[in-house]
Write a protein that holds these residues in place. Structure first.
Motif, PDB file in Angstrom:
ATOM      1  N   ILE A   1     -31.340  30.168  92.646  1.00 16.31           N
ATOM      2  CA  ILE A   1     -31.063  31.069  91.523  1.00 16.31           C
ATOM      3  C   ILE A   1     -29.582  31.088  91.198  1.00 16.31           C
ATOM      4  N   HIS A   2     -29.261  30.818  89.944  1.00 19.85           N
ATOM      5  CA  HIS A   2     -27.868  30.832  89.498  1.00 19.85           C
ATOM      6  C   HIS A   2     -27.548  31.988  88.563  1.00 19.85           C
ATOM      7  N   HIS A   3     -28.543  32.433  87.791  1.00 18.79           N
ATOM      8  CA  HIS A   3     -28.246  33.448  86.782  1.00 18.79           C
ATOM      9  C   HIS A   3     -29.485  34.275  86.470  1.00 18.79           C
ATOM     10  N   LEU A   4     -29.271  35.567  86.250  1.00 18.38           N
ATOM     11  CA  LEU A   4     -30.317  36.480  85.820  1.00 18.38           C
ATOM     12  C   LEU A   4     -29.931  37.070  84.476  1.00 18.38           C
ATOM     13  N   ALA A   5     -30.918  37.293  83.613  1.00 15.76           N
ATOM     14  CA  ALA A   5     -30.633  37.887  82.303  1.00 15.76           C
ATOM     15  C   ALA A   5     -31.805  38.746  81.870  1.00 15.76           C
ATOM     16  N   LYS A   6     -31.498  39.951  81.386  1.00 15.00           N
ATOM     17  CA  LYS A   6     -32.521  40.866  80.883  1.00 15.00           C
ATOM     18  C   LYS A   6     -32.750  40.610  79.404  1.00 15.00           C
ATOM     19  N   THR A   7     -33.996  40.341  79.024  1.00 19.83           N
ATOM     20  CA  THR A   7     -34.355  40.111  77.628  1.00 19.83           C
ATOM     21  C   THR A   7     -35.482  41.062  77.236  1.00 19.83           C
ATOM     22  N   GLU A   8     -35.863  41.044  75.973  1.00 18.54           N
ATOM     23  CA  GLU A   8     -36.961  41.891  75.512  1.00 18.54           C
ATOM     24  C   GLU A   8     -38.285  41.509  76.166  1.00 18.54           C
ATOM     25  N   ASN A   9     -38.400  40.248  76.561  1.00 18.65           N
ATOM     26  CA  ASN A   9     -39.641  39.767  77.172  1.00 18.65           C
ATOM     27  C   ASN A   9     -39.667  39.917  78.693  1.00 18.65           C
ATOM     28  N   GLY A  10     -38.547  40.310  79.260  1.00 18.36           N
ATOM     29  CA  GLY A  10     -38.480  40.455  80.715  1.00 18.36           C
ATOM     30  C   GLY A  10     -37.213  39.832  81.272  1.00 18.36           C
ATOM     31  N   ILE A  11     -37.173  39.677  82.578  1.00 20.56           N
ATOM     32  CA  ILE A  11     -36.005  39.101  83.249  1.00 20.56           C
ATOM     33  C   ILE A  11     -36.141  37.585  83.289  1.00 20.56           C
ATOM     34  N   ILE A  12     -35.119  36.907  82.805  1.00 19.10           N
ATOM     35  CA  ILE A  12     -35.073  35.444  82.845  1.00 19.10           C
ATOM     36  C   ILE A  12     -34.308  35.020  84.096  1.00 19.10           C
ATOM     37  N   ILE A  13     -34.921  34.130  84.864  1.00 20.43           N
ATOM     38  CA  ILE A  13     -34.286  33.603  86.073  1.00 20.43           C
ATOM     39  C   ILE A  13     -33.963  32.135  85.842  1.00 20.43           C
ATOM     40  N   GLU A  14     -32.675  31.829  85.861  1.00 18.86           N
ATOM     41  CA  GLU A  14     -32.228  30.451  85.674  1.00 18.86           C
ATOM     42  C   GLU A  14     -31.702  29.915  86.998  1.00 18.86           C
ATOM     43  N   GLY A  15     -31.951  28.638  87.238  1.00 16.29           N
ATOM     44  CA  GLY A  15     -31.476  28.052  88.481  1.00 16.29           C
ATOM     45  C   GLY A  15     -31.660  26.559  88.519  1.00 16.29           C
ATOM     46  N   GLU A  16     -31.694  26.038  89.736  1.00 13.42           N
ATOM     47  CA  GLU A  16     -31.794  24.592  89.935  1.00 13.42           C
ATOM     48  C   GLU A  16     -32.941  24.286  90.882  1.00 13.42           C
ATOM     49  N   SER A  17     -33.742  23.317  90.516  1.00 14.59           N
ATOM     50  CA  SER A  17     -34.843  22.882  91.360  1.00 14.59           C
ATOM     51  C   SER A  17     -34.872  21.362  91.412  1.00 14.59           C
ATOM     52  N   LYS A  18     -34.696  20.831  92.594  1.00 18.92           N
ATOM     53  CA  LYS A  18     -34.707  19.381  92.804  1.00 18.92           C
ATOM     54  C   LYS A  18     -33.732  18.677  91.876  1.00 18.92           C
ATOM     55  N   GLY A  19     -32.559  19.268  91.721  1.00 22.14           N
ATOM     56  CA  GLY A  19     -31.497  18.647  90.940  1.00 22.14           C
ATOM     57  C   GLY A  19     -31.570  18.897  89.453  1.00 22.14           C
ATOM     58  N   GLN A  20     -32.598  19.623  89.000  1.00 23.07           N
ATOM     59  CA  GLN A  20     -32.770  19.874  87.584  1.00 23.07           C
ATOM     60  C   GLN A  20     -32.550  21.361  87.266  1.00 23.07           C
ATOM     61  N   VAL A  21     -31.845  21.633  86.145  1.00 21.81           N
ATOM     62  CA  VAL A  21     -31.680  23.004  85.686  1.00 21.81           C
ATOM     63  C   VAL A  21     -33.037  23.506  85.197  1.00 21.81           C
ATOM     64  N   THR A  22     -33.457  24.658  85.710  1.00 22.40           N
ATOM     65  CA  THR A  22     -34.803  25.165  85.439  1.00 22.40           C
ATOM     66  C   THR A  22     -34.750  26.652  85.077  1.00 22.40           C
ATOM     67  N   THR A  23     -35.563  27.048  84.117  1.00 27.86           N
ATOM     68  CA  THR A  23     -35.703  28.449  83.746  1.00 27.86           C
ATOM     69  C   THR A  23     -37.143  28.871  83.985  1.00 27.86           C
ATOM     70  N   LEU A  24     -37.329  29.918  84.755  1.00 30.98           N
ATOM     71  CA  LEU A  24     -38.673  30.394  85.061  1.00 30.98           C
ATOM     72  C   LEU A  24     -39.183  31.296  83.945  1.00 30.98           C
ATOM     73  N   PRO A  25     -40.499  31.429  83.824  1.00 34.02           N
ATOM     74  CA  PRO A  25     -41.064  32.341  82.824  1.00 34.02           C
ATOM     75  C   PRO A  25     -40.574  33.770  83.086  1.00 34.02           C
ATOM     76  N   PRO A  26     -40.462  34.606  82.070  1.00 32.39           N
ATOM     77  CA  PRO A  26     -39.962  35.978  82.239  1.00 32.39           C
ATOM     78  C   PRO A  26     -40.800  36.767  83.241  1.00 32.39           C
TER      79      PRO A  26
END
Length: 444
Positions: A294-319
């Motif tokens: 996990i690199h970054h968290l952000a609060k949006t209208e749809n929920g919390i966005i979790i951004e990070g890295e998985s197996k060398g790729q930048v990845t954003t999880l569903p809210p």
């Protein structure tokens, strides 16, 4: 609550370095923290006929445990009761619990810690709602060496809204690490974004069948962490009748690394945790993202966005709606800025025991017996015990802490032979090796 008599702060000017004076033998030994290890230290001091005080920041003994009172320990009573404390309790008519029973956190408090705190010699020396905020040596700062070991400790404490000070000839720090959780950020850095989400991130194991039910029912919940606390949180969530979506985020190379020893674990309940969560994952009831940093968290209208890295790729999880953080904890050394300590730079444990407990090397069952000699600090008669002595290492068991304080009290009271005779029998995990290609795969 007993109120220990403390000395009000003198706001006058400081004096120069004092003449050499032996610490007053009538001064108490100060124990900081009234959890299992702190109260065990008190029991050993009662047994030795020593003068002591116990300073607890919370309003009850076992204050930190009360935050996870609904969680069942994976170690049975036989590993959770100090032997000297047990003898003192039996003299008061206490009936020991079934040694094979696995207590809930609240049972540990009500059936053991509270009765122990009511023993007259401990009760009269216990002060609740008393927070130690700083420790030093009387009349000396950290830079002063002359006569340092010959003057008492000074503890500054907050009690009833006032800052007061007391003197002690020795200090046993059993404050633990529970109140200093790690962030979910994979770099282990606290960010403003994570702090701003404090109302949606719970650090610990929430009581989802009690006070926290409405917070999680019908929600998408992310559990962050790969240890037993995370597994406990997942198992609690999975038992909810309400529809809930569970997402498991961890840094381990693969989810199998989190299952531990399972049926090979000498503590059957600990192994059962891994087996149960294994079944949930296989049944598709828990969606796993690993390795995920996990690199970054952000609060949006749809929920919390979790951004990070998985197996060398930048990845954003569903809210997601809520986060449960089970990423471990760290010791708080803010109160010991004026005390000379020897702390390992990796584990933040007492340096001498770091090679014994480093989870990159050892499993829970490979901890070699250790006592006063290993826990000794450059500051004479200052000891860090219990979970705090392990720093960030997640491998601590109460039985280890009980042996620590037994050895320390023996040494302080002059029984050097007993202090050196350290024996400890801990259960094996059943998986006692670590994959050096994956430093996060420790079976602990």
């Amino acid at each position: 609550m007993n109120q220990i008599k403390l000395t009000p702060i003198n706001t006058g000017c400081c004096s120069s370095t004092p003449e050499k004076i032996e610490p007053n033998k009538e001064l108490p030994i100060a124990i900081i923290g009234a959890g299992p290890i702190g109260l065990a230290a008190a029991a050993h001091l009662v047994n030795a006929g020593e003068h002591f005080i116990v300073l607890e920041a919370g309003s009850t003994v076992g204050h930190h445990i009360s935050s996870w009172e609904h969680v069942r320990l994976f170690s049975p009573w036989q590993y959770n009761v100090d032997k000297v404390a047990e003898k003192l309790l039996e003299k008061q008519g206490w009936i020991a619990p079934n040694p094979e029973h696995l207590p809930l956190g609240k049972e540990l408090i009500s059936s053991y810690l509270e009765p122990l705190a009511k023993i007259p010699e401990i009760k009269s020396s216990l002060s609740l709602n008393t927070k130690v905020v700083s420790i030093s040596k009387k009349g000396l700062d950290k830079m002063k060496t002359a006569n340092r070991s010959d003057v008492p400790f000074i503890l500054y404490v907050e009690q009833a809204g006032q800052l007061k000070r007391i003197e002690a000839r020795a200090v046993i720090d059993a404050t633990g690490t529970w109140s200093s959780p790690n962030p979910v950020n994979a770099d282990n850095i606290w960010t403003n974004a994570e702090k701003d989400l404090k109302d949606h991130i719970y650090y610990g194991i929430p009581n989802v069948h009690g006070s926290a039910l409405d917070k999680y029912k019908g929600k998408r919940v992310a559990v962050v962490g790969g240890g037993h606390s995370a597994i406990n949180s997942i198992l609690e969530l999975a038992q909810l009748d309400e529809e809930i979506e569970i997402i498991w985020i961890m840094r381990k190379r693969n989810v199998e690394a989190a299952f531990g020893g399972e049926d090979k674990d000498a503590l059957a309940a600990r192994g059962e945790l891994g087996s149960k969560v294994h079944q949930l994952v296989d049944a598709g009831k828990v969606r796993v993202f690993t390795p995920f940093l996990i690199h970054h968290l952000a609060k949006t209208e749809n929920g919390i966005i979790i951004e990070g890295e998985s197996k060398g790729q930048v990845t954003t999880l569903p809210p997601i709606d809520e986060i449960i953080a089970n990423t471990g904890s760290r010791p708080d050394f803010s109160l010991t800025r004026e005390i000379r300590l020897d702390i390992d730079p990796v584990t933040e444990s007492v340096t001498a025991i770091a090679p014994l407990i480093d989870p990159n090397i050892h499993s829970c069952g490979t901890v070699r017996p250790h006592g006063e000699e290993e826990l000794r600090q450059p500051e004479k008669n200052y000891y860090i015990v219990g979970m705090k002595s392990y720093g960030r290492a997640p491998t601590f068991l109460m039985a280890t802490g009980y042996e620590q304080v037994r050895s320390i009290v023996a040494y302080i009271t002059g029984d050097i032979a007993a202090a050196k005779k350290v024996e400890l029998d801990l259960p094996e995990t059943g998986v006692c090796s670590v994959n050096i290609q994956d430093p996060t795969s420790s079976c602990c």
